[in-house]
Design an enzyme around this catalytic site. Sequence first.
Site, PDB file in Angstrom:
ATOM      1  N   ARG A 139      -2.854  96.789 -12.466  1.00 61.12           N
ATOM      2  CA  ARG A 139      -2.501  97.407 -10.930  1.00 61.12           C
ATOM      3  C   ARG A 139      -1.372  98.584 -11.102  1.00 61.12           C
ATOM      4  O   ARG A 139      -1.599  99.755 -10.636  1.00 61.12           O
ATOM      5  CB  ARG A 139      -1.728  96.309 -10.116  1.00 61.12           C
ATOM      6  CG  ARG A 139      -2.658  95.573  -9.358  1.00 61.12           C
ATOM      7  CD  ARG A 139      -2.063  94.267  -8.911  1.00 61.12           C
ATOM      8  NE  ARG A 139      -2.105  93.685 -10.400  1.00 61.12           N
ATOM      9  CZ  ARG A 139      -3.254  93.217 -10.942  1.00 61.12           C
ATOM     10  NH1 ARG A 139      -4.133  93.085 -10.356  1.00 61.12           N
ATOM     11  NH2 ARG A 139      -3.116  92.493 -12.126  1.00 61.12           N
ATOM     12  N   THR A 140      -0.276  98.269 -12.043  1.00 57.01           N
ATOM     13  CA  THR A 140       0.792  99.106 -11.878  1.00 57.01           C
ATOM     14  C   THR A 140       0.715 100.537 -12.383  1.00 57.01           C
ATOM     15  O   THR A 140       0.650 101.555 -12.074  1.00 57.01           O
ATOM     16  CB  THR A 140       2.068  98.832 -12.310  1.00 57.01           C
ATOM     17  OG1 THR A 140       2.546  97.422 -11.945  1.00 57.01           O
ATOM     18  CG2 THR A 140       3.291  99.627 -12.082  1.00 57.01           C
ATOM     19  N   LYS A 194       5.549 102.937 -34.943  1.00 52.26           N
ATOM     20  CA  LYS A 194       5.991 103.571 -35.827  1.00 52.26           C
ATOM     21  C   LYS A 194       7.463 103.366 -36.146  1.00 52.26           C
ATOM     22  O   LYS A 194       8.374 103.985 -36.947  1.00 52.26           O
ATOM     23  CB  LYS A 194       5.596 104.955 -36.397  1.00 52.26           C
ATOM     24  CG  LYS A 194       4.348 105.262 -36.451  1.00 52.26           C
ATOM     25  CD  LYS A 194       4.057 106.693 -36.463  1.00 52.26           C
ATOM     26  CE  LYS A 194       2.622 107.237 -35.995  1.00 52.26           C
ATOM     27  NZ  LYS A 194       2.412 108.530 -35.373  1.00 52.26           N
ATOM     28  N   ARG A 253       6.841 100.996 -18.331  1.00 52.76           N
ATOM     29  CA  ARG A 253       7.015  99.515 -18.219  1.00 52.76           C
ATOM     30  C   ARG A 253       7.342  99.146 -19.765  1.00 52.76           C
ATOM     31  O   ARG A 253       6.810  99.535 -20.677  1.00 52.76           O
ATOM     32  CB  ARG A 253       5.545  98.944 -17.927  1.00 52.76           C
ATOM     33  CG  ARG A 253       5.686  97.391 -18.158  1.00 52.76           C
ATOM     34  CD  ARG A 253       4.580  96.591 -17.363  1.00 52.76           C
ATOM     35  NE  ARG A 253       4.561  96.732 -16.162  1.00 52.76           N
ATOM     36  CZ  ARG A 253       3.638  95.914 -15.406  1.00 52.76           C
ATOM     37  NH1 ARG A 253       2.615  95.208 -15.860  1.00 52.76           N
ATOM     38  NH2 ARG A 253       3.923  95.970 -13.953  1.00 52.76           N
ATOM     39  N   HIS A 280      11.131  94.846 -10.889  1.00 52.90           N
ATOM     40  CA  HIS A 280       9.914  95.657 -10.823  1.00 52.90           C
ATOM     41  C   HIS A 280       9.977  96.195  -9.430  1.00 52.90           C
ATOM     42  O   HIS A 280       9.439  95.966  -8.410  1.00 52.90           O
ATOM     43  CB  HIS A 280       8.810  94.584 -10.678  1.00 52.90           C
ATOM     44  CG  HIS A 280       7.243  95.080 -10.799  1.00 52.90           C
ATOM     45  ND1 HIS A 280       7.092  96.601 -10.531  1.00 52.90           N
ATOM     46  CD2 HIS A 280       6.433  94.693 -11.278  1.00 52.90           C
ATOM     47  CE1 HIS A 280       5.776  96.729 -11.004  1.00 52.90           C
ATOM     48  NE2 HIS A 280       5.214  95.567 -11.515  1.00 52.90           N
TER      49      HIS A 280
HETATM   50  N1   CP Z   1       1.632  93.659  -9.877  1.00 56.54           N
HETATM   51  C1   CP Z   1       1.632  93.896 -11.180  1.00 56.54           C
HETATM   52  O1   CP Z   1       2.694  94.414 -11.758  1.00 56.54           O
HETATM   53  O2   CP Z   1       0.597  93.961 -11.682  1.00 56.54           O
HETATM   54  P1   CP Z   1       0.253  94.508 -13.280  1.00 56.54           P
HETATM   55  O3   CP Z   1       1.132  93.597 -14.210  1.00 56.54           O
HETATM   56  O4   CP Z   1      -1.544  94.392 -13.578  1.00 56.54           O
HETATM   57  O5   CP Z   1       0.615  96.060 -13.238  1.00 56.54           O
END
Ligand code: CP
Length: 305
Positions: free
Chosen positions: A52-53, A81, A102, A130
Amino acid sequence: MPRHLMNPLDFTVEETEELLDLAADIEKNPDKYSEVCRGRRLATLFYEPSTRTRLSFEAAMMNLGGKVLGFSSAASSSASKGESVSDTVRVVGCYADIIAMRHPKEGAPYVASLHSKVPVINAGDGGHQHPTQTLADLYTIRTLNGNIRDLTIGLCGDLKFGRTVHSLIEALVRYPGIRFVLISPQELRIPDYIRNDVLEKNNVPYKEMEKIEDAMPDLDILYMTRIQKERFFNEEEYLRMKGYYILTEDMMRLAREHMMVLHPLPRVNEISVDVDQDPRAMYFQQVQNAVYVREALILTLLEIM
Ligand code: CP
């Protein structure tokens, strides 16, 4: 200096509301925004898996007429590396106007932001924060409820490692009349820093309980979360916790008529698929809403709107 987003508190409540207003306008008038990022590039630097993100950030930038580049795993980048995140963002800042990162290590996007000449967005750092999921959650609550106030919110599942829960609590304590019911096994209770420095410090009413059924009749929102397999040190412990909560249609009969069920997804087995048909199940709407808020965030951080 560019503006970054590491934590929901990086925006005041007023700024958050403005961003949600912008997201609402984007939802209503997508054509108005379809060229506003022409010539701009978003880099998605994902050192940890995501559906999603990452894809919604990419869709958001494409909806705005911009372009995207990036990597979807540490293994496919020069992190494998030994390159540091601070060097990586210096390099990627030569290719892109804004970065969504992320990382499995808590604080890694923050370190990146200290070395970046372009805005960095925390797209999830370990079990910590998040903030862009929180924007999607706030937008969903505001859209469905009309405002964000006077709500009893049940947060259920892995409250220890679930970063979406930590960010959401930090954001929601700034709104009036919010009460929490924290539903988790003993082993996965909310971290002390959230209990003491966020809930207690802000005098926000909360209860902690183990059984979902006991909480159900009082809730306006039930926010389910996955047991975060990847944060467990011990497979045996994960297997013991997995399946601790499974929301079923039978349990939904205990809930208020207007209660909304949210989940940041991915779902494993904590919501039975039967619940998807229930009009109170709003987790796929959350997914759609996340695109609008990420568009609004890109525009805000790039100072286009
Ligand atoms: N909600 C969410 O962060 O989903 P993903 O881990 O798929 O990005």
